[in-house]
Design an enzyme around this catalytic site. Sequence first.
Site, short mmCIF file in Angstrom:
data_model
loop_
_atom_site.label_atom_id
_atom_site.label_comp_id
_atom_site.label_asym_id
_atom_site.label_seq_id
_atom_site.Cartn_x
_atom_site.Cartn_y
_atom_site.Cartn_z
N HIS A 159 6.84 -12.64 14.42
CA HIS A 159 6.89 -11.36 14.92
C HIS A 159 7.59 -10.68 14.83
O HIS A 159 8.58 -10.90 14.49
CB HIS A 159 5.48 -11.79 16.13
CG HIS A 159 6.53 -11.94 17.51
ND1 HIS A 159 7.65 -10.85 17.43
CD2 HIS A 159 6.94 -13.14 17.29
CE1 HIS A 159 8.50 -11.19 18.55
NE2 HIS A 159 7.54 -12.75 18.71
N CYS A 175 9.42 -18.24 19.04
CA CYS A 175 8.44 -17.43 18.37
C CYS A 175 9.73 -17.17 17.04
O CYS A 175 10.83 -17.28 17.67
CB CYS A 175 8.14 -16.37 18.11
SG CYS A 175 6.72 -16.19 19.30
#
Length: 199
Positions: A159, A175
Site C-alpha cells: 500500500h 505490510c
Amino acid sequence: MGNDPKALNRRGFIAATAALGATALASPALALSGSTEIEGDISSSVSRNVSSFRSLDWRPYFSDLRNGAILADTQSRAVHFWSEDESVYRLYPSSVPLTPALTRLGRTEIIKKVEGPDWRPTPEMRQRNPEWPEYIPAGPDSPLGTHAMWLTWQYYRIHGTHDTRKIGRRSSNGCIGLYNEHIAELFSLSKIGTQVMLI
C-alpha cells in the site's frame, strides 16, 4: 578573511538553518504529523532510512511472469515489478515490517485492489495498542495511503503512505509500503492474480 561580510553571512545562514532543523526534528508535533501508522515517533527507534537500489533478474525468484510479478525484498527495502511480457521493469524504495515477528515471507498474489482504501487495525494491533482507533476512513489520515493491494495472506497489503519518512525504513506493522506516487503506478501495472514474493 575575518572581516569578509559574505563569509559571516554564510556562517550565520548555516548556523541558523542547523538550529531551525534541530528544533523541527525535536518537535513531537512534527514527528507525529501526517503519520500513516498509529505509533510513536519513529526517529527514536529507527536510525536509518536506506534502500538498496540494484536491478534484479526475475528468473531466480519466479518460474514465469504469468500475470506479472512483484518481488518485495525486506533486506534491501526495495520492491521490483516485472510485466508479463517483460516490457516493463520498475524498482521502488519501500518500508518493511519493524521486526522479523511482524514479517511474513514467501509466495502469495494480489487478490484485491482498492483505490482510496480505508483502514482498520488488526486484532493483534488493537491488543498491542488499545488506544488506537478502530477505524480510519479513506483520505489523508488513512495508513494505507492512496492505493492498496490485498494479498492472499490475511491482513497483509502492499500500500501507499502519506508519511514519506517511513520509506526505506523498518517501520510498518507487517505490510510493504510505497510512496503514494509509486503505489499508484504499481497499482496500474498490476492486476488480480499478479504473483508476489516476499524475501
